[in-house]
Each structure stands twice: as structure tokens, then as C-alpha cells.
Scaffold this motif. Structure first.
Motif, PDB file in Angstrom:
ATOM      1  N   VAL A   1       3.718  -7.986  -2.308  1.00  0.00           N
ATOM      2  CA  VAL A   1       3.759  -7.396  -0.973  1.00  0.00           C
ATOM      3  C   VAL A   1       4.934  -8.015  -0.229  1.00  0.00           C
ATOM      4  O   VAL A   1       5.113  -9.238  -0.250  1.00  0.00           O
ATOM      5  CB  VAL A   1       2.439  -7.662  -0.210  1.00  0.00           C
ATOM      6  N   VAL A   2       5.718  -7.182   0.429  1.00  0.00           N
ATOM      7  CA  VAL A   2       6.902  -7.672   1.113  1.00  0.00           C
ATOM      8  C   VAL A   2       6.511  -8.518   2.319  1.00  0.00           C
ATOM      9  O   VAL A   2       5.825  -8.054   3.228  1.00  0.00           O
ATOM     10  CB  VAL A   2       7.792  -6.497   1.575  1.00  0.00           C
ATOM     11  N   GLY A   3       6.978  -9.771   2.306  1.00  0.00           N
ATOM     12  CA  GLY A   3       6.743 -10.616   3.467  1.00  0.00           C
ATOM     13  C   GLY A   3       7.911 -10.517   4.426  1.00  0.00           C
ATOM     14  O   GLY A   3       7.771 -10.369   5.621  1.00  0.00           O
ATOM     15  N   TRP A   4       9.102 -10.562   3.821  1.00  0.00           N
ATOM     16  CA  TRP A   4      10.308 -10.421   4.640  1.00  0.00           C
ATOM     17  C   TRP A   4      11.413  -9.959   3.728  1.00  0.00           C
ATOM     18  O   TRP A   4      11.603 -10.472   2.640  1.00  0.00           O
ATOM     19  CB  TRP A   4      10.700 -11.765   5.273  1.00  0.00           C
ATOM     20  N   ALA A   5      12.143  -8.960   4.156  1.00  0.00           N
ATOM     21  CA  ALA A   5      13.203  -8.426   3.315  1.00  0.00           C
ATOM     22  C   ALA A   5      14.507  -8.310   4.079  1.00  0.00           C
ATOM     23  O   ALA A   5      15.409  -7.607   3.644  1.00  0.00           O
ATOM     24  CB  ALA A   5      12.796  -7.066   2.763  1.00  0.00           C
ATOM     25  N   GLY A   6      14.616  -8.952   5.193  1.00  0.00           N
ATOM     26  CA  GLY A   6      15.850  -8.854   5.955  1.00  0.00           C
ATOM     27  C   GLY A   6      16.005  -7.456   6.522  1.00  0.00           C
ATOM     28  O   GLY A   6      15.029  -6.826   6.907  1.00  0.00           O
TER      29      GLY A   6
ATOM     30  N   GLU B   1       1.664  -1.965   1.257  1.00  0.00           N
ATOM     31  CA  GLU B   1       2.461  -1.400   0.174  1.00  0.00           C
ATOM     32  C   GLU B   1       2.727  -2.480  -0.872  1.00  0.00           C
ATOM     33  O   GLU B   1       3.250  -3.540  -0.570  1.00  0.00           O
ATOM     34  CB  GLU B   1       3.785  -0.858   0.709  1.00  0.00           C
ATOM     35  N   GLN B   2       2.336  -2.209  -2.090  1.00  0.00           N
ATOM     36  CA  GLN B   2       2.554  -3.135  -3.186  1.00  0.00           C
ATOM     37  C   GLN B   2       3.629  -2.593  -4.111  1.00  0.00           C
ATOM     38  O   GLN B   2       3.646  -1.405  -4.425  1.00  0.00           O
ATOM     39  CB  GLN B   2       1.258  -3.340  -3.993  1.00  0.00           C
ATOM     40  N   PHE B   3       4.507  -3.468  -4.544  1.00  0.00           N
ATOM     41  CA  PHE B   3       5.540  -3.112  -5.505  1.00  0.00           C
ATOM     42  C   PHE B   3       5.200  -3.769  -6.834  1.00  0.00           C
ATOM     43  O   PHE B   3       4.950  -4.966  -6.895  1.00  0.00           O
ATOM     44  CB  PHE B   3       6.909  -3.554  -4.996  1.00  0.00           C
ATOM     45  N   PHE B   4       5.169  -2.956  -7.857  1.00  0.00           N
ATOM     46  CA  PHE B   4       4.704  -3.418  -9.153  1.00  0.00           C
ATOM     47  C   PHE B   4       5.851  -3.797 -10.082  1.00  0.00           C
ATOM     48  O   PHE B   4       6.919  -3.190 -10.064  1.00  0.00           O
ATOM     49  CB  PHE B   4       3.854  -2.331  -9.829  1.00  0.00           C
TER      50      PHE B   4
ATOM     51  N   PRO C   1       3.076   0.785 -12.200  1.00  0.00           N
ATOM     52  CA  PRO C   1       2.924   1.919 -11.284  1.00  0.00           C
ATOM     53  C   PRO C   1       4.014   1.923 -10.209  1.00  0.00           C
ATOM     54  O   PRO C   1       4.498   0.869  -9.807  1.00  0.00           O
ATOM     55  CB  PRO C   1       1.546   1.682 -10.646  1.00  0.00           C
ATOM     56  N   GLU C   2       4.358   3.114  -9.741  1.00  0.00           N
ATOM     57  CA  GLU C   2       5.305   3.250  -8.641  1.00  0.00           C
ATOM     58  C   GLU C   2       4.653   4.111  -7.562  1.00  0.00           C
ATOM     59  O   GLU C   2       3.962   5.096  -7.853  1.00  0.00           O
ATOM     60  CB  GLU C   2       6.622   3.880  -9.100  1.00  0.00           C
ATOM     61  N   LEU C   3       4.870   3.718  -6.319  1.00  0.00           N
ATOM     62  CA  LEU C   3       4.257   4.435  -5.203  1.00  0.00           C
ATOM     63  C   LEU C   3       4.866   5.827  -5.050  1.00  0.00           C
ATOM     64  O   LEU C   3       6.079   5.981  -4.999  1.00  0.00           O
ATOM     65  CB  LEU C   3       4.448   3.642  -3.910  1.00  0.00           C
ATOM     66  N   LEU C   4       3.996   6.800  -4.944  1.00  0.00           N
ATOM     67  CA  LEU C   4       4.430   8.191  -4.830  1.00  0.00           C
ATOM     68  C   LEU C   4       4.190   8.719  -3.412  1.00  0.00           C
ATOM     69  O   LEU C   4       5.072   9.286  -2.794  1.00  0.00           O
ATOM     70  CB  LEU C   4       3.641   9.038  -5.837  1.00  0.00           C
ATOM     71  N   MET C   5       2.996   8.513  -2.929  1.00  0.00           N
ATOM     72  CA  MET C   5       2.632   9.025  -1.607  1.00  0.00           C
ATOM     73  C   MET C   5       1.766   7.996  -0.897  1.00  0.00           C
ATOM     74  O   MET C   5       0.976   7.285  -1.526  1.00  0.00           O
ATOM     75  CB  MET C   5       1.848  10.338  -1.715  1.00  0.00           C
TER      76      MET C   5
ATOM     77  N   MET D   1      -5.193  -5.901  -0.200  1.00  0.00           N
ATOM     78  CA  MET D   1      -5.833  -5.547  -1.456  1.00  0.00           C
ATOM     79  C   MET D   1      -6.041  -4.047  -1.565  1.00  0.00           C
ATOM     80  O   MET D   1      -6.377  -3.375  -0.583  1.00  0.00           O
ATOM     81  CB  MET D   1      -7.167  -6.264  -1.583  1.00  0.00           C
ATOM     82  N   LEU D   2      -5.835  -3.548  -2.759  1.00  0.00           N
ATOM     83  CA  LEU D   2      -6.025  -2.131  -3.041  1.00  0.00           C
ATOM     84  C   LEU D   2      -7.173  -1.943  -4.018  1.00  0.00           C
ATOM     85  O   LEU D   2      -7.364  -2.754  -4.921  1.00  0.00           O
ATOM     86  CB  LEU D   2      -4.761  -1.529  -3.652  1.00  0.00           C
ATOM     87  N   THR D   3      -7.915  -0.876  -3.837  1.00  0.00           N
ATOM     88  CA  THR D   3      -8.933  -0.482  -4.802  1.00  0.00           C
ATOM     89  C   THR D   3      -8.432   0.758  -5.510  1.00  0.00           C
ATOM     90  O   THR D   3      -8.156   1.771  -4.853  1.00  0.00           O
ATOM     91  CB  THR D   3     -10.269  -0.196  -4.101  1.00  0.00           C
ATOM     92  N   PHE D   4      -8.325   0.682  -6.818  1.00  0.00           N
ATOM     93  CA  PHE D   4      -7.744   1.770  -7.593  1.00  0.00           C
ATOM     94  C   PHE D   4      -8.806   2.659  -8.213  1.00  0.00           C
ATOM     95  O   PHE D   4      -9.895   2.209  -8.587  1.00  0.00           O
ATOM     96  CB  PHE D   4      -6.885   1.208  -8.732  1.00  0.00           C
ATOM     97  N   GLY D   5      -8.454   3.931  -8.348  1.00  0.00           N
ATOM     98  CA  GLY D   5      -9.244   4.831  -9.167  1.00  0.00           C
ATOM     99  C   GLY D   5      -8.881   4.596 -10.616  1.00  0.00           C
ATOM    100  O   GLY D   5      -7.962   3.841 -10.926  1.00  0.00           O
ATOM    101  N   GLY D   6      -9.590   5.249 -11.519  1.00  0.00           N
ATOM    102  CA  GLY D   6      -9.375   5.021 -12.942  1.00  0.00           C
ATOM    103  C   GLY D   6      -8.114   5.656 -13.502  1.00  0.00           C
ATOM    104  O   GLY D   6      -7.693   5.327 -14.605  1.00  0.00           O
ATOM    105  N   GLY D   7      -7.503   6.563 -12.723  1.00  0.00           N
ATOM    106  CA  GLY D   7      -6.285   7.200 -13.204  1.00  0.00           C
ATOM    107  C   GLY D   7      -6.559   8.520 -13.906  1.00  0.00           C
ATOM    108  O   GLY D   7      -7.563   8.655 -14.619  1.00  0.00           O
ATOM    109  N   THR D   8      -5.692   9.488 -13.690  1.00  0.00           N
ATOM    110  CA  THR D   8      -5.759  10.779 -14.379  1.00  0.00           C
ATOM    111  C   THR D   8      -4.479  10.964 -15.169  1.00  0.00           C
ATOM    112  O   THR D   8      -3.389  10.870 -14.622  1.00  0.00           O
ATOM    113  CB  THR D   8      -5.899  11.949 -13.391  1.00  0.00           C
TER     114      THR D   8
END
Lengths: 123, 112
Positions: free
Chosen positions: A97-102, A111-114, B44-48, B99-106
């Protein structure tokens, strides 16, 4: 922006050995990082929440002595699987999770970045 | 019963079709709703991303949230083979500490 890397991308080890997986935020500071485990064709299972400078919070059923998490800096968290066994074989993914990004775009709440994940195979 | 339910699929559609992906949830405290796309052996990448109820559109993608029914949807118009991936819904409550709670995925397969 908001890129997360993981190293290694895959690792094969013998049963009984320990494996360390690194998660890095490349262009931002991450006050919170998460570690997930994912089995084939299944969703992400949260293992622990890692906050910089403090002990990780483990989810119920996750052995903290087996899965050691260290979040020593704002850009690095590590997961060490100790005395690995074949049942530990899985896909491990971190997120940050972004704490600080300038300067740059504002980030969304929660928003989490994986990272790209690390595939661990224990023989 | 899981907090977030999602049909695992696989869902197979022809190229150009409209795809509808759905999740139901039980926790009325969820306020933030996300859809992630995950390609095989990738993170995973955020879509919406949607806050509370309503619709949000981004190109070929539309996210809908109906909090009264505890039901969220992702629509993909003019689906492409490159859309073939696993789609995960995720949710979060106010003050949940990121924290996020995820579904099982489709798993979606778009055939050319």
C-alpha cells in the motif's frame, strides 16, 4: 508508478531447507505490505500483514514460526519459509500500500499493488 | 459461508461477446469494491475501483455495485482474447486497515 517486485520469481528447494522471498516497492514507500498464498485455480489467501518497523500480524492458522516476515524498511519486506516441506509448495504473492510516493497521481484508499509472485516448489 | 462468493467458472465466450462477472457478499460494512485481473502465474492488477453504490465505466469495462442486494458486477464489452484471465473481486470496509477480502476468482476464456 507503484511497481512492486518480487525475488526470486521461482525457486525449487529440498525439504527441510529455508527459503527467503523478497518483496520490494520500487518507486514508492510502503508502510504496509501483505503476504498472500495462492493454490492453483484458487483465490488469494492472506497470510499476514506486515508494517514497517513492527511485528507482522498473522492470520488465523498461519504459523508465524514457520513463515517469518520482516519489514525492515519502507521498501522491503521478506518472507522466509523455514524448514520447508512439500505442502508449502505454492504461489506466494506480496502486495504493498502506498504510504508516500512524492508527486504523481493520488492513490486510492486501500489500493494494493501486487508483485508478480514467487512460485515455490519443495521437493 | 464465505464472506465473498464468486462463481469460479470457467466462463468461455466468443470474441466480441459481452461478459458479466459477479460477486455477492455478506458483510454490510464493505464500502470499497474492486476488480482485479490476474493472468496465469502473475500477480493481480487493479482493473476497477468503486466506492459505495453506483456504476463506473472505464473503456470496455463497467463496474456496478448494488449495496442493497450486496451484489457487484463487472461487465466487459467487446471481449478480446487478451481479456482471458482470472478476475477477482475484492472488498474492504471503512477503517479495515487496508485489508481486502477477495472472492474466489472467475476464470474467463475469450475464444477468437
Amino acid at each position: 508508478g507503484a511497481v512492486v517486485s518480487q525475488h526470486p520469481s521461482w525457486v525449487i528447494c529440498k525439504s527441510g531447507t529455508s527459503v527467503k522471498i523478497e518483496c520490494r516497492s520500487l518507486d514508492f514507500q510502503a508502510t504496509t505490505m501483505f503476504w498472500y498464498r495462492q493454490f492453483p485455480k484458487q483465490s488469494l489467501m492472506l497470510m499476514a500483514t506486515s508494517n514497517e518497523g513492527s511485528k507482522a500480524t498473522y492470520e488465523q492458522g498461519v504459523e508465524k514460526d514457520k513463515f517469518l516476515i520482516n519489514h525492515a524498511s519502507l521498501t522491503l519486506s521478506t518472507l522466509t519459509v523455514t524448514s520447508a516441506h512439500p505442502e508449502d509448495s505454492s504461489f506466494y504473492i506480496c502486495s504493498a500500500v502506498v504510504g508516500w510516493a512524492g508527486s504523481g497521481r493520488p492513490y486510492l484508499y486501500n489500493e494494493q499493488f501486487f508483485g508478480p509472485g514467487t512460485r515455490l516448489t519443495v521437493l | 459461508q464465505k464472506e465473498v462468493e464468486q462463481d469460479p467458472g470457467p466462463l468461455s465466450v466468443p470474441e466480441g461477446a459481452i461478459v458479466s462477472l459477479n460477486c455477492t457478499y455478506s458483510n454490510s460494512a464493505f464500502q470499497y469494491f474492486m476488480w482485479y485481473r490476474q493472468y496465469s502465474r502473475k500477480g493481480p492488477e487493479l482493473l476497477m475501483y468503486t466506492y459505495s453504490s453506483g456504476n463506473k465505466e472505464d473503456g470496455r469495462f463497467t463496474a456496478q455495485v448494488d449495496k442493497s442486494s450486496k451484489y457487484i458486477s463487472l461487465f466487459i464489452r467487446d471481449s478480446q482474447p487478451s481479456d482471458s484471465a482470472t478476475y477477482l473481486c475484492a472488498m474492504s470496509a471503512e477503517g479495515a486497515g487496508n485489508m481486502l477480502t477477495f472472492g474466489g476468482g472467475t476464470r474467463l476464456m475469450v475464444k477468437p
